[in-house]
Design a protein around this motif. Structure first.
Motif, short mmCIF file in Angstrom:
data_model
loop_
_atom_site.label_atom_id
_atom_site.label_comp_id
_atom_site.label_asym_id
_atom_site.label_seq_id
_atom_site.Cartn_x
_atom_site.Cartn_y
_atom_site.Cartn_z
N GLY A 34 0.82 -1.21 0.00
CA GLY A 34 0.00 0.00 0.00
C GLY A 34 0.85 1.26 0.00
O GLY A 34 0.49 2.29 -0.57
N THR A 35 2.02 1.19 0.63
CA THR A 35 2.94 2.32 0.66
C THR A 35 3.70 2.35 -0.67
O THR A 35 4.24 1.33 -1.09
CB THR A 35 3.90 2.17 1.85
OG1 THR A 35 3.11 2.08 3.04
CG2 THR A 35 4.83 3.36 1.97
N LYS A 36 3.74 3.51 -1.32
CA LYS A 36 4.23 3.58 -2.70
C LYS A 36 5.59 4.26 -2.82
O LYS A 36 5.96 5.09 -1.98
CB LYS A 36 3.23 4.35 -3.58
CG LYS A 36 1.83 3.78 -3.56
CD LYS A 36 1.80 2.36 -4.06
CE LYS A 36 0.40 1.79 -4.05
NZ LYS A 36 0.42 0.32 -4.05
N GLN A 37 6.25 3.97 -3.92
CA GLN A 37 7.51 4.65 -4.26
C GLN A 37 7.32 5.44 -5.54
O GLN A 37 6.98 4.86 -6.58
CB GLN A 37 8.64 3.64 -4.45
CG GLN A 37 9.97 4.34 -4.77
CD GLN A 37 11.12 3.38 -4.98
OE1 GLN A 37 11.02 2.19 -4.69
NE2 GLN A 37 12.23 3.90 -5.50
N GLY A 38 7.52 6.75 -5.49
CA GLY A 38 7.35 7.57 -6.69
C GLY A 38 8.64 8.25 -7.11
O GLY A 38 8.74 8.75 -8.22
N GLU A 44 11.13 12.97 -2.28
CA GLU A 44 10.61 14.07 -3.09
C GLU A 44 9.09 14.06 -3.26
O GLU A 44 8.48 15.09 -3.44
CB GLU A 44 11.24 14.03 -4.50
CG GLU A 44 12.73 14.29 -4.55
CD GLU A 44 13.06 15.75 -4.30
OE1 GLU A 44 12.15 16.56 -4.22
OE2 GLU A 44 14.26 16.04 -4.20
N CYS A 45 8.48 12.87 -3.26
CA CYS A 45 7.08 12.80 -3.72
C CYS A 45 6.07 12.58 -2.61
O CYS A 45 4.88 12.87 -2.79
CB CYS A 45 6.94 11.71 -4.78
SG CYS A 45 7.08 10.04 -4.12
N GLY A 46 6.46 12.03 -1.49
CA GLY A 46 5.53 11.82 -0.38
C GLY A 46 4.69 10.57 -0.49
O GLY A 46 3.92 10.25 0.42
N ALA A 47 4.82 9.81 -1.59
CA ALA A 47 3.97 8.62 -1.78
C ALA A 47 4.27 7.54 -0.74
O ALA A 47 3.45 6.67 -0.50
CB ALA A 47 4.16 8.06 -3.18
N CYS A 48 5.45 7.61 -0.13
CA CYS A 48 5.86 6.56 0.82
C CYS A 48 5.60 6.96 2.26
O CYS A 48 6.12 6.31 3.18
CB CYS A 48 7.34 6.26 0.62
SG CYS A 48 8.40 7.62 1.14
N THR A 49 4.81 8.00 2.50
CA THR A 49 4.61 8.50 3.86
C THR A 49 3.92 7.46 4.74
O THR A 49 2.90 6.88 4.37
CB THR A 49 3.75 9.79 3.83
OG1 THR A 49 4.38 10.73 2.97
CG2 THR A 49 3.58 10.38 5.22
N VAL A 50 4.50 7.23 5.92
CA VAL A 50 3.88 6.39 6.95
C VAL A 50 3.99 7.16 8.26
O VAL A 50 4.67 8.19 8.35
CB VAL A 50 4.58 5.02 7.08
CG1 VAL A 50 4.50 4.24 5.77
CG2 VAL A 50 6.04 5.18 7.52
N LEU A 51 3.30 6.67 9.29
CA LEU A 51 3.39 7.33 10.60
C LEU A 51 4.36 6.55 11.48
O LEU A 51 4.25 5.33 11.63
CB LEU A 51 2.01 7.38 11.26
CG LEU A 51 0.90 8.09 10.49
CD1 LEU A 51 -0.33 8.28 11.37
CD2 LEU A 51 1.38 9.44 9.96
N THR A 103 -2.54 8.41 -3.04
CA THR A 103 -3.55 8.41 -1.98
C THR A 103 -3.06 7.87 -0.65
O THR A 103 -3.31 8.49 0.40
CB THR A 103 -4.81 7.65 -2.48
OG1 THR A 103 -5.24 8.25 -3.71
CG2 THR A 103 -5.92 7.70 -1.47
N PRO A 104 -2.36 6.72 -0.61
CA PRO A 104 -1.91 6.23 0.70
C PRO A 104 -1.06 7.25 1.46
O PRO A 104 -1.29 7.51 2.65
CB PRO A 104 -1.12 4.97 0.35
CG PRO A 104 -1.74 4.49 -0.93
CD PRO A 104 -2.05 5.76 -1.68
N GLY A 105 -0.10 7.84 0.78
CA GLY A 105 0.77 8.82 1.44
C GLY A 105 -0.01 10.05 1.86
O GLY A 105 0.20 10.61 2.94
#
Ligand code: FES
Length: 674
Positions: A34-38, A44-51, A103-105
């Motif tokens: 669900g966590t993405k790499q952009g 740079e992209c925030g797609a991999c954001t987790v808490l 969306t996930p990030g």
């Protein structure tokens, strides 16, 4: 190192190199895709954001050693399809999910904000999401969704009405506010994009690309690379069993540049390397020794067309051209009171879809070469692969998974053919993913234009004559640049009446990046230039911009810019009439704002631009779908239109449901994903 942490409420203990990025551990070791790499692990992209302990972090920049003994929440821990988090519900209902790759990030950044500030202002929401890039939605729907979730979490009704599910509709489905059919999977991280699909024993591909803008490949020495650790196979042009080309997509572009031929842009592919890991494949590519003879290069169309220009192709630097002329041009200019001459230029433009070019190739159970990847035209890709491998198309299968944005860029068949070649020569499951840098370097771009106009009009505000010249920069390869002049020329006159027309457009080779499709293929550049020129002309004539266009619009009985009568329905007058009151209201609002800000440096203004657009390529536009009634009462609709984030699957299901007179839930759409 052995380390433990709390992941989505579960204790995890694992043996892992503490320096590995958390993103890779989540996706590859723990199968939480669900966590993405952009981007390229650059944050740079925030797609991999987790808490991490409630704080949003870029998991691509976080060494997993740092999370020992701490708590991580990913999108999979936010909510489930049966128990969505209010943020997930709001993202669905407010249309904040398109391709869904961001969306996930985005959701995790929003959750962190709402956990620390239950009543954020709009500015605080915008600031909290500023590090999360989205290429599809334009951000407004995302901010509104977060505002709605704030209200719901406080038990209040949000003021903006949410959308209802299409299945709740008894009336027309087309035109209703249908929820996307794929949004629940996208907000819960369940959607499987190409890079999320794994195969046991999967190996990795890497592309060796020319570092030069224009160079002859004199020799390729693969001996050292073949001996490099983990390298399974190196593929050069001589290993291509069929056509070393991309068919009519790009009629002069080789899949791999052969020895003796010239690479015509930086990033032109020279060899493919397959290895056990992505790092080994990269090291293998670096170990290939290519001897280049550098050649002079050109980047802009003036140079490429100039006297003594560098010849990029033997036949010259013009790929294709298109011309249109009718009426008495010189007479038209003689009758004009004002003649405007202007030149406009546009730049290369990169699609930068948040999902990079990512593919997975393998042999299926029947031994067919199978490639999974985001594209616009899976059936065409099948043909290009079959031609390159000298196979029957039946021996090739292309599957299109959910796609994280394209905007035209993923129409390029090259990565499909390359992946298929690597499967063909190894018999293995092969992953090919461009780095973000590689995507910038080697993917097709929107064609830069030079547009030159001579426009004549009479004092009473009527256009008389137009002389238009469009030079489109198609870069080092065709990349569909062959079709560009037709679109460029059509758009260069717009939906306006002229007594006389002389228009010419051409695609010109340079050593810039190869051109390709980008939203509006070939038209926006010309429209931009024309509408700017019309504004200039209107100002010189003392005409109001919208009134000037109204005077010169084509109607049903007009002769079009292309010299033939307008036969089909048109509607430009109706569009202008519908827009005008809003335009006037905005003009008044801008004038009031500027009066209030007399001393300030910020000014508001209102602009207007019209357009017409030609659809399809030359020839008839044939579109078909089939439907059948299944035994369980569902309608199965076969439709090949691919959904690369824009929502085609939802729209097609809506249209089918309306045509069949059944709820959308009764339609099962069979698409290229299957
Ligand atoms: Fe945000 Fe596509 S929906 S990148």
């Amino acid at each position: 190192m052995k380390l433990g942490f709390l992941l989505n409420g579960e204790n995890v203990t694992m043996e892992v190199d503490p320096a590995r990025p958390l993103l890779d551990v989540l996706r590859l070791d723990l199968a939480l895709t669900g966590t993405k790499q952009g981007c390229d692990h650059e944050g740079e992209c925030g797609a991999c954001t987790v808490l991490l302990d409630g704080v949003p972090v870029r998991s691509c920049l976080t060494p997993v050693g740092k999370v020992a003994g701490r708590e991580i929440i990913t999108v999979e821990g936010l909510g489930t399809p049966d128990a969505l988090h209010p943020l997930q519900e709001a993202f669905i209902e407010y249309g904040a999910v398109q391709c869904g790759f961001c969306t996930p990030g985005m959701l995790m950044s929003a959750k962190a904000l709402l956990d620390r500030e239950p009543d954020p202002s709009r500015e605080e929401i915008v600031e909290a999401l500023a590090g999360n890039l989205c290429r599809c939605t334009g951000y407004s729907a995302i901010v509104e969704a977060v505002q709605a979730a704030v209200c719901r979490l406080r038990g209040e009704d949000e003021e903006t009405a949410g959308q209802e599910g299409a299945d709740a509709y008894c009336g027309p489905i087309v035109g209703g506010n249908a929820l996307r059919t794929d949004s629940i999977d996208k907000v819960t991280g369940r959607t499987k994009y190409a890079e999320d699909i794994m195969k046991p024993g999967m190996v990795f591909g890497c592309v060796l690309r020319s570092p030069h803008h224009h160079a002859r490949v004199a020799a390729i020495d693969v001996s050292e690379a073949e001996a490099a650790e983990g390298v399974i196979r190196i593929i050069t042009a001589e290993d291509i069993p069929g056509e070393n080309g991309l068919g009519d997509y790009s009629r002069d572009e080789p899949v791999l540049t052969p020895v003796g031929e010239t690479a015509k842009m930086k990033g032109a592919p020279v060899a493919l390397v397959v290895a056990g890991t992505a790092d080994q494949a990269r090291a293998g590519a670096e170990a290939i020794e290519v001897t280049y003879e550098r050649l002079p290069h050109v980047f802009d169309v003036e140079e490429a067309l100039g006297e003594g220009a560098v010849p990029i192709y033997e036949g010259g630097n013009v790929l294709t051209s298109e011309a249109e002329a009718h009426g008495d041009l010189e007479g038209g200019f003689e009758r004009s009171d004002v003649v405007l001459e202007m030149t406009y230029r546009t730049a290369f433009q990169e699609h930068a879809a948040l999902e990079r070019e990512a593919l997975l190739g393998y042999l299926d159970g029947a031994g067919r070469i199978t490639v999974i990847g985001g594209t616009h035209e899976p059936h065409w890709q099948q043909g290009y692969i079959a031609a390159a491998l000298a196979l029957d198309p039946e021996e090739v299968r292309v599957i299109m998974p959910p796609t994280g944005g394209s905007f035209g860029g993923k129409q390029d068949p090259w990565p499909f053919v390359a992946t298929a070649l690597m499967v063909y020569h190894t018999g293995r499951s092969v992953r090919l993913v461009y780095t973000r840098q590689e995507s910038f370097d080697a993917s097709p771009k929107r064609h830069p234009y030079r547009v030159r106009y001579r426009l004549g009009a009479t004092r009473d505000g009527y256009l008389r004559a137009i002389h238009a010249r469009v030079d489109a920069n198609t870069g080092g390869y065709d990349g569909h640049g062959q079709y560009i002049p037709n679109y460029a020329l059509t758009a260069s006159g717009g939906p306006y009446r002229y007594e006389a027309v002389d228009a010419y457009a051409q695609s010109v080779y340079t050593n810039g990046p190869k051109g390709g499709q980008f939203r509006g293929f070939g038209s926006p550049q010309s429209m931009f230039a024309l509408e700017c020129a019309l504004d200039e002309l209107a100002e010189q004539l003392g005409e109001d911009p919208i009134g000037f266009r109204m005077k010169n619009r084509i109607d049903q009985d007009s002769i079009s810019y292309l010299g033939y009568p307008v036969a089909e329905s048109l509607g430009y007058r109706e569009v202008l009439e519908a827009i005008e009151p809003h335009y006037r209201a905005l003009e008044e609002a801008a004038a009031a704002f500027n009066a209030r800000q007399a001393e300030g440096s910020v000014r508001q203004a209102v602009g207007f631009a019209g357009m017409w657009y030609r659809f399809g390529k030359s020839g008839s536009l044939r579109i078909e779908a089939h439907a059948e009634l299944a035994e369980d009462g569902h309608f199965v609709v076969y439709c090949s239109a691919p959904d690369y984030g824009q929502g085609t699957n939802t729209a097609m299901a809506q249209m089918a449901a309306e045509a069949l007179g059944v709820p959308r839930a009764s339609v099962f759409l069979l698409i290229a994903t299957h």
